[in-house]
Design a protein around this motif. Structure first.
Motif, short mmCIF file in Angstrom:
data_model
loop_
_atom_site.label_atom_id
_atom_site.label_comp_id
_atom_site.label_asym_id
_atom_site.label_seq_id
_atom_site.Cartn_x
_atom_site.Cartn_y
_atom_site.Cartn_z
N MET A 165 -41.65 -20.60 16.74
CA MET A 165 -42.40 -21.79 17.15
C MET A 165 -42.28 -22.07 18.65
O MET A 165 -43.06 -22.85 19.19
CB MET A 165 -41.96 -23.00 16.34
CG MET A 165 -42.41 -22.92 14.88
SD MET A 165 -41.93 -24.36 13.93
CE MET A 165 -42.87 -25.65 14.73
N ALA A 166 -41.33 -21.43 19.33
CA ALA A 166 -41.24 -21.59 20.77
C ALA A 166 -42.44 -20.95 21.46
O ALA A 166 -42.82 -21.36 22.56
CB ALA A 166 -39.95 -20.97 21.29
N ASP A 167 -43.06 -19.95 20.84
CA ASP A 167 -44.25 -19.30 21.39
C ASP A 167 -45.10 -18.78 20.24
O ASP A 167 -45.12 -17.58 19.95
CB ASP A 167 -43.85 -18.16 22.33
CG ASP A 167 -45.02 -17.64 23.17
OD1 ASP A 167 -46.18 -17.97 22.82
OD2 ASP A 167 -44.77 -16.93 24.15
N PRO A 168 -45.80 -19.69 19.55
CA PRO A 168 -46.58 -19.26 18.38
C PRO A 168 -47.64 -18.22 18.72
O PRO A 168 -47.93 -17.33 17.91
CB PRO A 168 -47.22 -20.56 17.88
CG PRO A 168 -46.37 -21.64 18.44
CD PRO A 168 -45.87 -21.14 19.75
N GLY A 169 -48.23 -18.32 19.91
CA GLY A 169 -49.25 -17.35 20.30
C GLY A 169 -48.70 -15.95 20.35
O GLY A 169 -49.35 -14.99 19.91
N ALA A 170 -47.48 -15.81 20.89
CA ALA A 170 -46.86 -14.49 20.96
C ALA A 170 -46.59 -13.94 19.57
O ALA A 170 -46.78 -12.75 19.30
CB ALA A 170 -45.56 -14.56 21.77
#
Length: 253
Positions: A15-20
């Motif tokens: 969730m710190a970087d959902p796009g990744a």
């Protein structure tokens, strides 16, 4: 298709970087269909107002994460599993859940994703939100983007007929959780299909007949002794291939 858990510590803090994470899933040939709200969001019927609002805030984090991941649906619970539910508090519990769901429906609309409220399992007495009909009343008026998630194990343990529940949900059935058990209240076994007592040809036939064409998310525990999950995945592959040979019933929608 996969469902992600909006939980701290899950899969390297995705969730710190959902796009990744969404891009990583795509490279692996996986489709992020849904996101499950975190455990901290379960207590949406808490009698303590501060605790209820804290659960709503925890649940609200799921929606922008789902949007950025590329998922379509966020699955939410209406109450926490560990608390006994007494008849004198039943309606008040539902009312508190309704206030929480109203807030989360707004968060879902702002994020542009749908919200599916999951059928609950008894703990061990009758629990608010067990049946589809009750959930439909609970989400009435919250918008077309709010619907139902039928958990086959929860419904079976609560004594609900899956075919009847699917028919009752109709077009409001946004997603399903597939797992098996022996139909005992307060025993959420999450067995592989066929290891419990659910009538799977009947359940799958009801989904087909209702025109349900969305992913069917399998939510099971690993088989005993399967430390890395490989035997569980292999067994699930066998089950899915067997299901694919079943006749598809014509849609009634």
């Amino acid at each position: 298709a996969v469902e992600m858990h909006a939980q701290a510590g899950a899969l390297g803090e995705w969730m710190a970087d959902p796009g990744a994470m969404g891009r990583a899933l795509e490279r692996a040939g996986l489709w992020p269909w849904s996101v499950h709200c975190p455990d901290a969001a379960y207590n949406m019927a808490a009698e303590d107002e501060a605790a209820r609002l804290a659960a709503v805030r925890a649940g609200a984090t799921s929606f922008p994460a789902a949007r950025d991941l590329g998922a379509s649906v966020v699955v939410c619970h209406v109450n926490a599993p560990g608390k006994p539910f007494w008849p004198q508090d039943y309606e008040a519990s539902l009312a508190r859940s309704r206030r929480s769901l109203e807030a989360l429906a707004g968060e879902a609309a702002r994020a542009g994703v749908r919200m599916a409220v999951e059928t609950m399992i008894p703990r061990p007495h009758k629990r608010p939100g067990q049946r589809v009909a009750e959930l439909l009343r609970l989400i009435e008026g919250l918008g077309d983007h709010v619907g139902i998630c039928i958990d086959t194990g929860h419904s079976h343990a609560g004594g609900a007929g899956l075919a009847d529940e699917v028919a009752a949900a109709g077009a409001k059935l946004f997603t399903v959780h597939i797992n098996d058990n022996h139909g005992r209240a307060d025993d959420d076994e999450h067995l592989l299909p066929g290891e419990g007592t659910i009538d799977w040809p009947g359940a799958l036939g009801a989904l087909d007949a209702g025109g349900f064409v969305q992913p069917r998310i399998i939510e099971v525990n690993r088989v005993s002794g399967d430390d890395d999950g490989r035997r569980t995945v292999a067994r699930l592959g066998e089950i899915v291939r067997a299901w694919q040979s079943l006749p598809v019933l014509p849609s009634e929608r």
